[in-house]
Design a protein around this motif. Structure first.
Motif, short mmCIF file in Angstrom:
data_model
loop_
_atom_site.label_atom_id
_atom_site.label_comp_id
_atom_site.label_asym_id
_atom_site.label_seq_id
_atom_site.Cartn_x
_atom_site.Cartn_y
_atom_site.Cartn_z
N HIS A 1 0.83 -1.19 0.00
CA HIS A 1 0.00 0.00 0.00
C HIS A 1 0.87 1.25 0.00
CE1 HIS A 1 0.53 -1.11 4.25
NE2 HIS A 1 0.12 0.08 4.64
N ASP A 2 0.25 2.36 -0.33
CA ASP A 2 0.97 3.60 -0.61
C ASP A 2 0.01 4.75 -0.35
OD1 ASP A 2 2.81 5.46 -1.63
OD2 ASP A 2 2.40 4.97 -3.73
N HIS A 3 0.56 5.94 -0.24
CA HIS A 3 -0.25 7.15 -0.18
C HIS A 3 -0.51 7.66 -1.61
CE1 HIS A 3 1.58 8.01 4.03
NE2 HIS A 3 0.38 7.53 4.17
N PRO A 4 -1.72 7.60 -2.11
CA PRO A 4 -2.02 8.31 -3.36
C PRO A 4 -2.21 9.79 -3.06
CG PRO A 4 -4.00 7.26 -2.55
CD PRO A 4 -2.91 6.90 -1.58
N ARG A 5 -2.01 10.65 -4.04
CA ARG A 5 -2.18 12.08 -3.81
C ARG A 5 -2.93 12.72 -4.96
NH1 ARG A 5 3.10 15.18 -3.59
NH2 ARG A 5 2.57 15.74 -5.72
N ALA A 6 -3.98 13.44 -4.62
CA ALA A 6 -4.72 14.26 -5.59
C ALA A 6 -4.23 15.69 -5.47
CB ALA A 6 -6.22 14.18 -5.31
N ASN A 7 -4.15 16.39 -6.60
CA ASN A 7 -3.60 17.74 -6.61
C ASN A 7 -4.62 18.77 -7.09
OD1 ASN A 7 -0.93 16.95 -5.82
ND2 ASN A 7 -0.56 16.26 -7.92
N LEU A 8 -4.69 19.87 -6.37
CA LEU A 8 -5.44 21.03 -6.83
C LEU A 8 -4.42 22.05 -7.33
CD1 LEU A 8 -7.11 19.67 -4.37
CD2 LEU A 8 -8.42 21.78 -4.40
N VAL A 9 -4.54 22.43 -8.59
CA VAL A 9 -3.55 23.31 -9.22
C VAL A 9 -4.16 24.69 -9.43
CG1 VAL A 9 -1.99 23.63 -11.16
CG2 VAL A 9 -2.48 21.32 -10.32
N TYR A 10 -3.44 25.72 -8.99
CA TYR A 10 -3.93 27.09 -9.05
C TYR A 10 -3.03 27.96 -9.90
CZ TYR A 10 -7.05 25.77 -5.29
OH TYR A 10 -8.02 25.15 -4.55
N GLN A 11 -3.67 28.81 -10.69
CA GLN A 11 -2.96 29.84 -11.43
C GLN A 11 -3.01 31.13 -10.61
OE1 GLN A 11 -3.14 30.15 -15.90
NE2 GLN A 11 -4.53 31.81 -15.35
N ILE B 1 5.02 25.19 -6.83
CA ILE B 1 5.01 25.16 -8.29
C ILE B 1 3.68 24.55 -8.75
CG2 ILE B 1 7.49 25.07 -8.72
CD1 ILE B 1 7.28 22.02 -8.85
N PRO B 2 3.23 24.92 -9.95
CA PRO B 2 2.01 24.30 -10.48
C PRO B 2 2.36 22.96 -11.12
CG PRO B 2 2.78 25.99 -11.99
CD PRO B 2 3.73 26.00 -10.82
N LEU B 3 1.97 21.88 -10.50
CA LEU B 3 2.29 20.56 -11.04
C LEU B 3 1.50 20.31 -12.32
CD1 LEU B 3 2.39 18.46 -7.75
CD2 LEU B 3 4.32 19.30 -9.10
N PRO B 4 2.01 19.46 -13.22
CA PRO B 4 1.26 19.13 -14.43
C PRO B 4 -0.15 18.64 -14.08
CG PRO B 4 3.48 18.26 -14.57
CD PRO B 4 3.31 18.76 -13.16
N PRO C 1 -4.38 17.73 -15.83
CA PRO C 1 -5.06 17.30 -17.05
C PRO C 1 -5.95 18.34 -17.69
CG PRO C 1 -6.24 16.50 -15.14
CD PRO C 1 -5.02 17.19 -14.61
N VAL C 2 -6.03 19.55 -17.11
CA VAL C 2 -6.98 20.54 -17.61
C VAL C 2 -6.32 21.55 -18.54
CG1 VAL C 2 -8.63 22.33 -16.94
CG2 VAL C 2 -8.42 20.25 -15.57
N ALA C 3 -5.30 22.25 -18.03
CA ALA C 3 -4.64 23.28 -18.84
C ALA C 3 -3.27 23.57 -18.25
CB ALA C 3 -5.48 24.56 -18.88
N PRO C 4 -2.28 23.91 -19.08
CA PRO C 4 -0.95 24.23 -18.54
C PRO C 4 -0.99 25.51 -17.72
CG PRO C 4 -1.06 24.70 -20.90
CD PRO C 4 -2.33 24.00 -20.55
N VAL C 5 -0.20 25.51 -16.64
CA VAL C 5 -0.10 26.68 -15.78
C VAL C 5 1.38 27.03 -15.66
CG1 VAL C 5 -0.51 27.62 -13.47
CG2 VAL C 5 -2.17 26.04 -14.49
N THR C 6 1.73 28.26 -15.93
CA THR C 6 3.14 28.66 -15.87
C THR C 6 3.49 29.40 -14.59
OG1 THR C 6 2.61 30.67 -17.11
CG2 THR C 6 3.36 28.75 -18.38
N ASN C 7 2.49 30.01 -13.96
CA ASN C 7 2.73 30.73 -12.71
C ASN C 7 1.62 30.37 -11.73
OD1 ASN C 7 4.00 32.95 -11.02
ND2 ASN C 7 1.92 33.76 -11.21
#
Length: 504
Positions: free
Chosen positions: A292-302, A339-342, A344-350
């Motif tokens: 078993h392992d820790h899965p991680r979900a990410n919320l990415v903000y611009q 940092i904005p991790l990759p 699936p919605v849209a690239p974020v640079t900042n």
């Protein structure tokens, strides 16, 4: 024919976090001759020393490049980075050094493990560290110098303020295992550079005449005389070698490596071994189970306001909280990442990321070899998110994370949630996003489960059940994952293993 190496008292297989501890501690006794075998290199990429560069290391020669099978939850395989080289995963990880909350160690006794509660481990946690915080219960003279980030990133401090603004507790020492809440977390960074297990433990011991270190050494199988383990067959640059141990062999190759070496040696589930066309030497059905392992979900903000360039490890501040008021301990981690991790919605640079992980996952999977070939990749199936309780924990954490992101302290950065985004507004859509787009937090444990029952692989003194002179001492013995990043716990396990070996 394999060349015969001089005998050693103890052979340690695996030069990662646990192996470096064992090699250093055991050779403090000048009469104990130790051989340390590591499959990777003694030389790591220059980026390994640079804290912000760690995301590049998994795809380098310092990583094994493992991937799981296609996961039921997401319909896709998941990358599972682990270190290859002296220092192991401590040389490529994100340098977070935190004990899990004390309540998460209570489950270690469910299979009969004796003497492994948090209070039993506490002296060994303290042995590992010199904690700059000076908080109660922390070590003051260990090889690892650990402290919160020097000058945390301003966007992460805003998230910390946002947590307090939304009613979350401000912890003093989130790394010590006694508190819940949000705070800067201890890191393995000293004077701006990574401090790995090889740096802290192994390097000071390398000149000892009773320590031999062999790198690029791939372990093929263990050697037995009767039921006693007497050595290991391994190869370096295509040349086969045999090493013999007078006293004991210790597997410290990690959750993936230790279990696969046992299986290649004919130790494990009879069905798994026959499927891999390996002759059964000692049936031990628990080998490779309980993964078993820790899965991680990410919320990415611009963000509209420029996020400062990372100076440390990116994830400098974290929170540990309960998914429900009646939970018997904290079971969700929220980590703020600069940092904005990759996504699936849209690239974020900042921008930045808020990671959410169930810290006490109930989902369990398996690991098995595909053949006797030591270079063949294993079949890794953690079965992430197959227990609905793990999704419920993530949903709770995402709700908390979004409230923090909506605080005035964070809104000053002019943020917009890109992933999952505003369309994921109800529980079903948020849960669907988490199942489809999670990643591994890179904390696999459990494939050589410790306990005293029939499913356990090692007993309470880390001895492989039914065999003599063979132990396992790494994250694979963890029965139930602690509620934090796992490296600090692996160090403590290895410190205790060294103590057990000295007393045997």
């Amino acid at each position: 024919m394999p060349s015969q190496e001089p005998d050693h008292d103890v052979i340690v297989i695996g030069g990662g976090s646990a192996g470096c501890v064992l090699a250093a501690r055991l050779t403090e006794d000048t009469n104990t001759r130790v051989l340390l075998l590591e499959a990777g290199s003694a030389e790591l990429p220059e980026a390994a020393a640079d804290p912000p560069a760690w995301p590049s290391l998994a795809a380098s020669e310092a990583g094994w490049g493992d991937r799981t099978v296609v996961q039921q939850a997401s319909g896709a395989p998941v990358a599972l980075p682990r270190g290859k080289g002296l220092g192991g995963s401590s040389a490529i990880n994100a340098m977070v050094f935190a004990r899990g909350h004390r309540t998460s160690y209570d489950a270690w006794s469910e299979h009969g493990a004796k003497g492994w509660a948090f209070d039993d481990l506490l002296p060994y946690f303290q042995l590992t560290e010199t904690a700059i915080s000076g908080a109660p219960g922390r070590g003051t003279a260990g090889p690892l110098t650990v402290a919160p980030a020097d000058r945390p990133n301003e966007v992460l401090l805003a998230c910390l303020d946002g947590a307090a603004e939304t009613g979350q507790r401000r912890a003093r020492d989130i790394s010590g295992g006694l508190e819940e809440g949000f705070a800067p977390v201890d890191l393995n960074i000293v004077a701006g550079r990574r401090q790995s297990a090889a740096d802290a433990y192994l390097a000071p011991a390398l000149n000892r005449p009773n320590l031999d270190v062999v790198t690029r050494a791939t372990a093929h199988r263990l050697i037995f005389e009767g039921m006693r383990c007497v050595g290991v067959e391994y190869s370096v640059d295509g040349r086969a070698h045999t090493a013999r141990a007078v006293e004991e062999v210790v597997l410290a190759a990690g959750t993936i490596g230790s279990a696969t070496i046992l299986q290649r040696s004919g130790i494990g589930s009879a069905d798994d071994l026959r499927q891999a066309q390996v002759e059964v030497f000692h049936e031990l059905p628990g080998v490779g189970r309980n993964l078993h392992d820790h899965p991680r979900a990410n919320l990415v903000y611009q963000a509209q306001r420029p996020v400062p360039t990372a100076r440390n490890n990116h994830g400098e501040i974290m929170g540990l909280l309960r998914s429900a008021p009646d939970a018997n301990g904290p079971d969700v981690q929220i980590i703020f990442i600069d940092i904005p991790l990759p996504n699936p919605v849209a690239p974020v640079t900042n921008g930045f990321t808020i990671g959410v992980s169930p810290m006490r996952p109930r989902s369990r999977g398996s690991l098995r070899i595909s053949s006797a070939d030591p270079y063949a990749p294993p079949v890794i199936d953690p079965r992430y998110f197959t227990d609905e309780a793990d999704i419920r924990a993530v949903l709770s954490g995402i709700g908390t994370a979004r409230r923090i992101a909506s605080s005035s302290a964070v809104s000053e950065w002019g943020i917009e949630e890109i992933s999952p985004g505003p369309f994921a507004s109800d529980e079903d859509s948020i849960a669907d996003h988490a199942r489809r787009y999670f990643g591994s937090y890179c904390h696999p444990v459990g494939t050589c489960l410790m306990g005293e029952d029939e499913v356990s692989v090692v007993d309470s003194e880390l001895r492989v059940r039914g065999l003599d002179a063979l132990r396992v001492a790494d994250g694979s013995v963890i029965p139930s994952i602690p509620s934090s990043n796992t490296n600090a716990t692996v160090y403590a396990i290895a410190e205790r293993a060294a103590d057990l070996l000295r007393r045997s």
